[in-house]
Write an enzyme that holds these catalytic residues in place. Structure first.
Site, PDB file in Angstrom:
ATOM      1  N   MET A  83      25.115 -26.308  68.966  1.00 64.63           N
ATOM      2  CA  MET A  83      24.817 -27.129  67.784  1.00 64.63           C
ATOM      3  C   MET A  83      25.180 -28.573  68.063  1.00 64.63           C
ATOM      4  O   MET A  83      26.327 -28.878  68.405  1.00 64.63           O
ATOM      5  CB  MET A  83      25.581 -26.599  66.565  1.00 64.63           C
ATOM      6  CG  MET A  83      25.052 -25.244  66.076  1.00 64.63           C
ATOM      7  SD  MET A  83      26.030 -24.548  64.707  1.00 64.63           S
ATOM      8  CE  MET A  83      27.467 -23.900  65.585  1.00 64.63           C
TER       9      MET A  83
ATOM     10  N   CYS B 281      14.546 -26.352  69.432  1.00 68.18           N
ATOM     11  CA  CYS B 281      14.969 -27.472  68.596  1.00 68.18           C
ATOM     12  C   CYS B 281      13.759 -28.217  68.039  1.00 68.18           C
ATOM     13  O   CYS B 281      12.874 -28.627  68.795  1.00 68.18           O
ATOM     14  CB  CYS B 281      15.833 -28.430  69.405  1.00 68.18           C
ATOM     15  SG  CYS B 281      16.329 -29.899  68.493  1.00 68.18           S
TER      16      CYS B 281
ATOM     17  N   LYS C 158      16.304 -20.090  74.922  1.00 70.64           N
ATOM     18  CA  LYS C 158      16.442 -19.940  73.470  1.00 70.64           C
ATOM     19  C   LYS C 158      15.161 -20.491  72.846  1.00 70.64           C
ATOM     20  O   LYS C 158      14.796 -21.636  73.097  1.00 70.64           O
ATOM     21  CB  LYS C 158      17.662 -20.700  72.946  1.00 70.64           C
ATOM     22  CG  LYS C 158      17.888 -20.515  71.437  1.00 70.64           C
ATOM     23  CD  LYS C 158      19.248 -21.063  71.002  1.00 70.64           C
ATOM     24  CE  LYS C 158      19.536 -20.677  69.556  1.00 70.64           C
ATOM     25  NZ  LYS C 158      18.887 -21.514  68.570  1.00 70.64           N
TER      26      LYS C 158
END
Length: 330
Positions: free
Chosen positions: A18, A100, A139
């Site tokens: 994060m 993202c 991811k």
């Protein structure tokens, strides 16, 4: 790869990368609760690592292990070089960010936009695997914008698997690249957990972790019991670390020590003292500890003291003042 089985086990529960949150101080703090959970760096862009102006972001305390480096970028050779540097710094895993939704662009678009270019992602992963002795993982999202996740995600997984990737974390939401902010992208697109479970059924050889909206260990256990290999928790692990991480080693791995929040504070004191002695500020560390006593009597006082008196050149004694708010309220 020597780390595979250990990392596979650690990835049963991980704390999400994060931005502005999971720096080395945050990771050291989280490690005091769980010796097993896999921790991640904030996303670092490959160009910044290769050029050298972000090398300081690669620093970590050996106590943080197992810890993985997350990279952002779009250039295969640059990402390969950054992966090699990360592996040489001691990261056993390097993760490629394909999720993202930020509109930042360096060396071309990266993050969730990669869901539209699976061939490029496969090329990137192949280059990273060839260049680095760390395990290369991905991811991703289930898709972006008007894509059909049921078509896009299997294609994406097929291509990265062919490139040599064997562990992937899937954020079970689409990302909307137009019209939603990164913050809104964490909440507004609906979650599709069944699709992620379906991917595990279709790709049984992949180690698949699920991410997005999971806010308790009980929820994590449900996903694991239903056949997924891992669960990644983000904001809940940050805002209520004790609730997520205190019992993690026992509940997820059936072993390990359970430490109270008070014990964790005691373990953080020498670390904070060393940071201050080295010229750092206390709040660099304690800003990650504000949610430690969340939901307990005195939690507000704890946060207040750290937020107001813990700034600037605050001495470590401020930690005891904050702790006293909890102890007198108990």
């Amino acid at each position: 790869m020597t780390h595979d089985t250990d990392l596979d086990s650690s990835a049963r529960l991980s704390v999400a990368p994060m931005m502005d949150w999971t720096d080395r101080h945050c990771r050291y703090f989280h490690r005091q609760f769980s010796s097993q959970a896999l921790l991640y760096t904030e996303m670092v862009t490959a160009p910044a690592i290769v050029r050298g102006d972000a090398r300081h972001l690669l620093a970590f305390d050996p106590a943080e292990q197992p810890v993985a480096l997350q990279l952002g970028g779009a250039d295969p050779q640059q990402l390969a070089q950054a992966a090699r540097i990360g592996a040489d710094e001691g990261y056993p895993e390097v993760n490629l960010n394909c999720g993202c939704p930020s509109d930042r662009v360096q060396s071309g678009a990266f993050g969730a936009i990669h869901m539209t270019t699976p061939d490029l992602v496969a090329e990137i992963c192949s280059a990273m695997i060839a260049a680095s002795h760390a395990e290369i993982t991905v991811k991703c999202r289930i898709g972006v914008d008007d894509q059909d996740p049921h078509e896009v995600l299997p294609t994406f997984l097929t291509k990265i698997r062919a490139a040599g990737v064997r562990r992937v974390t899937i954020h079970a939401r689409k990302a909307w690249l137009q019209g939603l902010s990164p913050k809104e992208n964490r909440d507004i697109p609906p979650l599709d957990y069944p699709l992620v479970h379906q991917m595990k059924a279709e790709f049984p050889d992949l180690h698949i972790s699920i991410n997005g909206g999971i806010a308790s260990l009980d929820e994590a256990k449900i996903h694991l019991n239903q056949g997924l290999d891992g669960v990644m928790i983000g904001r809940a692990a940050y805002h209520t670390p004790a609730a997520i991480l205190t019992d993690a080693d026992q509940m997820i791995w059936g072993q390990g020590t359970t430490r109270s929040s008070f014990e964790v504070v005691d373990r953080m004191k020498p670390y904070i003292a060393d940071h201050i002695a080295g010229g750092g500020r206390m709040h660099h560390v304690t800003r990650h500890m504000l949610g430690l006593f969340s939901g307990q009597p005195g939690a507000r006082g704890w946060r207040q003291v750290l937020s107001t008196q813990g700034q600037g050149d605050a001495p470590i004694e401020v930690l005891d003042l904050a702790l006293a708010r909890i102890q007198t309220a108990a």
